[in-house]
Scaffold this motif. Structure first.
Motif, PDB file in Angstrom:
ATOM      1  N   GLU A 191     -52.366   9.404  47.988  1.00 13.26           N
ATOM      2  CA  GLU A 191     -52.538   8.234  49.238  1.00 13.26           C
ATOM      3  C   GLU A 191     -53.448   7.806  49.574  1.00 13.26           C
ATOM      4  OE1 GLU A 191     -47.160   9.404  49.591  1.00 13.26           O
ATOM      5  OE2 GLU A 191     -49.126  10.568  50.679  1.00 13.26           O
ATOM      6  N   LEU A 192     -53.751   9.357  50.052  1.00 16.54           N
ATOM      7  CA  LEU A 192     -55.224   8.940  51.611  1.00 16.54           C
ATOM      8  C   LEU A 192     -56.320   8.255  50.528  1.00 16.54           C
ATOM      9  CD1 LEU A 192     -57.077   9.299  54.093  1.00 16.54           C
ATOM     10  CD2 LEU A 192     -57.965  11.252  52.533  1.00 16.54           C
ATOM     11  N   MET A 193     -56.589   8.586  49.001  1.00 18.31           N
ATOM     12  CA  MET A 193     -58.016   7.379  48.727  1.00 18.31           C
ATOM     13  C   MET A 193     -57.226   6.171  48.242  1.00 18.31           C
ATOM     14  SD  MET A 193     -59.987   9.759  48.446  1.00 18.31           S
ATOM     15  CE  MET A 193     -59.809  11.704  48.489  1.00 18.31           C
ATOM     16  N   ALA A 194     -56.158   5.743  48.508  1.00 14.65           N
ATOM     17  CA  ALA A 194     -55.498   4.667  47.779  1.00 14.65           C
ATOM     18  C   ALA A 194     -55.256   3.077  48.894  1.00 14.65           C
ATOM     19  CB  ALA A 194     -54.216   4.378  47.618  1.00 14.65           C
ATOM     20  N   GLY A 195     -55.157   4.157  50.061  1.00 23.95           N
ATOM     21  CA  GLY A 195     -55.567   3.789  51.428  1.00 23.95           C
ATOM     22  C   GLY A 195     -56.138   3.110  51.979  1.00 23.95           C
ATOM     23  N   GLN A 196     -57.786   4.377  51.396  1.00 23.27           N
ATOM     24  CA  GLN A 196     -59.164   3.870  52.170  1.00 23.27           C
ATOM     25  C   GLN A 196     -59.330   2.472  51.298  1.00 23.27           C
ATOM     26  OE1 GLN A 196     -60.374   4.862  54.769  1.00 23.27           O
ATOM     27  NE2 GLN A 196     -61.170   6.235  54.987  1.00 23.27           N
ATOM     28  N   TYR A 197     -59.248   2.157  49.339  1.00 18.18           N
ATOM     29  CA  TYR A 197     -59.127   1.716  48.851  1.00 18.18           C
ATOM     30  C   TYR A 197     -58.352   0.612  49.603  1.00 18.18           C
ATOM     31  CZ  TYR A 197     -59.259  -1.223  44.918  1.00 18.18           C
ATOM     32  OH  TYR A 197     -60.072  -1.825  43.723  1.00 18.18           O
ATOM     33  N   LEU A 198     -56.822   0.598  49.324  1.00 15.95           N
ATOM     34  CA  LEU A 198     -56.989  -0.873  50.358  1.00 15.95           C
ATOM     35  C   LEU A 198     -57.714  -1.987  51.056  1.00 15.95           C
ATOM     36  CD1 LEU A 198     -52.971  -0.486  50.068  1.00 15.95           C
ATOM     37  CD2 LEU A 198     -54.228  -1.704  49.013  1.00 15.95           C
ATOM     38  N   ASP A 199     -58.032  -0.622  51.799  1.00 16.40           N
ATOM     39  CA  ASP A 199     -59.016  -1.302  53.121  1.00 16.40           C
ATOM     40  C   ASP A 199     -60.044  -1.660  52.988  1.00 16.40           C
ATOM     41  OD1 ASP A 199     -57.891  -0.831  55.829  1.00 16.40           O
ATOM     42  OD2 ASP A 199     -58.919   1.196  56.326  1.00 16.40           O
ATOM     43  N   LEU A 200     -60.955  -0.714  51.818  1.00 15.22           N
ATOM     44  CA  LEU A 200     -62.354  -1.844  51.113  1.00 15.22           C
ATOM     45  C   LEU A 200     -61.723  -3.276  50.787  1.00 15.22           C
ATOM     46  CD1 LEU A 200     -63.434   1.333  49.568  1.00 15.22           C
ATOM     47  CD2 LEU A 200     -64.660   0.404  51.746  1.00 15.22           C
ATOM     48  N   VAL A 201     -60.738  -3.071  49.933  1.00 21.71           N
ATOM     49  CA  VAL A 201     -59.963  -4.236  49.054  1.00 21.71           C
ATOM     50  C   VAL A 201     -59.974  -5.329  50.033  1.00 21.71           C
ATOM     51  CG1 VAL A 201     -58.286  -5.403  47.802  1.00 21.71           C
ATOM     52  CG2 VAL A 201     -59.013  -3.665  47.279  1.00 21.71           C
ATOM     53  N   THR A 217     -51.744   1.423  56.371  1.00 21.26           N
ATOM     54  CA  THR A 217     -51.605   2.245  57.490  1.00 21.26           C
ATOM     55  C   THR A 217     -50.375   3.425  57.536  1.00 21.26           C
ATOM     56  OG1 THR A 217     -52.134   0.848  59.632  1.00 21.26           O
ATOM     57  CG2 THR A 217     -50.279   2.195  59.401  1.00 21.26           C
ATOM     58  N   ARG A 218     -49.441   3.146  56.526  1.00 24.18           N
ATOM     59  CA  ARG A 218     -48.900   3.994  56.545  1.00 24.18           C
ATOM     60  C   ARG A 218     -49.624   5.243  54.951  1.00 24.18           C
ATOM     61  NH1 ARG A 218     -45.485   0.929  53.831  1.00 24.18           N
ATOM     62  NH2 ARG A 218     -44.951   0.057  55.953  1.00 24.18           N
ATOM     63  N   LEU A 219     -50.284   4.802  53.641  1.00 24.32           N
ATOM     64  CA  LEU A 219     -50.980   5.520  53.291  1.00 24.32           C
ATOM     65  C   LEU A 219     -51.762   6.156  53.720  1.00 24.32           C
ATOM     66  CD1 LEU A 219     -51.142   3.539  49.561  1.00 24.32           C
ATOM     67  CD2 LEU A 219     -49.437   5.152  50.647  1.00 24.32           C
ATOM     68  N   LYS A 220     -52.434   5.923  54.606  1.00 27.01           N
ATOM     69  CA  LYS A 220     -54.021   6.592  54.524  1.00 27.01           C
ATOM     70  C   LYS A 220     -53.701   7.587  56.617  1.00 27.01           C
ATOM     71  CE  LYS A 220     -57.145   3.395  57.108  1.00 27.01           C
ATOM     72  NZ  LYS A 220     -58.855   3.667  57.520  1.00 27.01           N
ATOM     73  N   THR A 221     -52.681   6.948  57.007  1.00 29.57           N
ATOM     74  CA  THR A 221     -52.454   8.001  58.001  1.00 29.57           C
ATOM     75  C   THR A 221     -51.312   8.024  58.435  1.00 29.57           C
ATOM     76  OG1 THR A 221     -53.745   6.101  59.478  1.00 29.57           O
ATOM     77  CG2 THR A 221     -52.836   7.291  61.344  1.00 29.57           C
ATOM     78  N   ALA A 222     -50.212   7.255  58.228  1.00 31.08           N
ATOM     79  CA  ALA A 222     -49.398   8.282  58.723  1.00 31.08           C
ATOM     80  C   ALA A 222     -48.106   8.860  57.509  1.00 31.08           C
ATOM     81  CB  ALA A 222     -47.714   6.977  58.660  1.00 31.08           C
TER      82      ALA A 222
END
Length: 376
Positions: A191-201, A217-222
């Motif tokens: 989840e953390l990696m997916a959230g960070q990737y979304l941020d990059l995209v 926000t839900r993936l990388k923080t919540a």
């Protein structure tokens, strides 16, 4: 965020002291083992970074999850049958504290890599690790210094990842409990990696998107900050599915509120309090919920301000102030505050359920209020 310290049986000061002692012991061992070899300097630099400070939110959530699931059981033996009248607030055993501390080592990995990706200058009121390492590189040009710092920081982030696994696997957990923790940890990391990737995209797109920002926000923080650490703690004590679900009902909205507050502090906060420069999110063009709301509501003039300012690392304070004005005038700041309050209430409603013992409930409720309303 400042955690209010008390000396009750289940209190942040008691729980955090145990985690801090475990981290210091683990990292002292690493320093001693590496002192006479080529890994001495990297080990010392990483240990200094971890012990520099921080909120220790994830270990604290883990120990709260453990305490909630231990209600009705004695603390010293994780696989013992329930005993009527036992307190859930007894001191966590060493293997549980070490497992909780391993989450902080993993968090160090995430912070180090995040600072490299965001090109951040500071972390916790001091130079970010890649900046600190660049200043020690001994190279002859600024470009060489910067490259060394970034590459070295990535290696130390990987080392923190490795140490997190080592701390968990050497904690002495029963195999069944370790397997349960690993299942949650694997999901958390994905989840953390997916959230960070979304941020990059999102950073590659000129259009800020509210749905993408909320998902990231839900993936990388919540999930990573609240839900999964709580569930790791529940797994350490052998808690049931209902308690795992309750931890999600509390952790996800609180984690969203926590990140939304972080987004506001990144633009409107006091650098002396946050330990980070204000305006970096604007310079990086991050697709935060705050920015996405402003883009959706902006008129032509306001949109032009955002378009020529967001994502430009060379902008000055006057440009940042113009963006702040747009965020206020479009109602984006006010709406973000409303979203924080709404999610705080959801988290508080979830934690008031009968599944949480009184002391855990009180601590989680107090923590939620501080996390959502903090100024740092």
């Amino acid at each position: 965020m400042t955690i209010t310290l008390t000396e009750e049986p289940l209190a942040p000061t008691r729980l955090l002291r145990a985690v801090e002692n475990e981290l210091e012991a683990f990292l002292s061992g690493k320093r001693a083992r590496a002192a006479d070899g080529t890994t001495g300097e990297p080990a010392a630099a990483l240990a200094d970074f971890v012990l520099r400070g921080g909120k220790r939110v994830r270990p604290l959530m883990c120990l709260c999850g453990w305490a909630a699931a231990r209600a009705g059981r004695p603390a010293p033996t994780p696989d013992a049958p329930p005993v009527e009248g036992a307190r859930p607030t007894d001191q966590a055993p060493p293997e549980v504290v070490r497992a909780a501390a391993s989450l902080e080592l993993f968090h160090a990995f995430a912070l180090i890599h995040d600072d490299v990706m965001d090109n951040s200058d500071t972390r916790r009121g001091a130079p970010s690790l890649h900046r600190l390492l660049a200043s020690r590189s001994g190279r002859t040009t600024d470009a060489a210094d910067e490259r060394f710092g970034r590459c070295a920081a990535l290696l130390l982030g990987d080392l923190a990842f490795s140490w997190a696994d080592e701390a968990l696997h050497t904690a002495g957990l029963p195999p069944r409990r370790l397997a349960a923790v690993l299942r949650i940890q694997d999901v958390m990391r994905e989840e953390l990696m997916a959230g960070q990737y979304l941020d990059l995209v999102a950073g590659r797109s000129a259009a800020a998107d509210l749905g993408t920002a909320l998902t990231a926000t839900r993936l990388k923080t919540a999930a990573y900050t609240f839900q999964r650490p709580l569930q790791v703690g529940v797994a350490l004590a052998g808690g049931d599915a209902a308690l795992h679900e309750a931890c999600g009902a509390y952790g996800l909205p609180l984690g969203e509120a926590f990140q939304l507050r972080d987004d506001l502090l990144g633009v409107f906060g006091d650098p002396a309090a946050t330990g980070k420069p204000v305006g970096d999110d604007i310079r990086e063009g991050r697709n935060t919920v705050l920015v996405a709301l402003a883009v959706a509501r902006a008129d032509r003039t306001q949109r032009a301000v955002l378009s020529r300012t967001l994502g430009r690392p060379d902008i000055g304070e006057a440009d940042i102030e113009r963006v702040r004005r747009v965020l206020v005038d479009t109602g984006a700041r006010e709406e973000t505050e409303r979203m924080i309050t709404e999610r705080l209430h959801k988290a508080l409603d979830a934690v008031r359920g009968a599944l949480f013992p009184d002391d855990v409930r009180d601590l989680l409720a107090a923590f939620a209020d501080q996390a959502a309303r903090r100024d740092r």
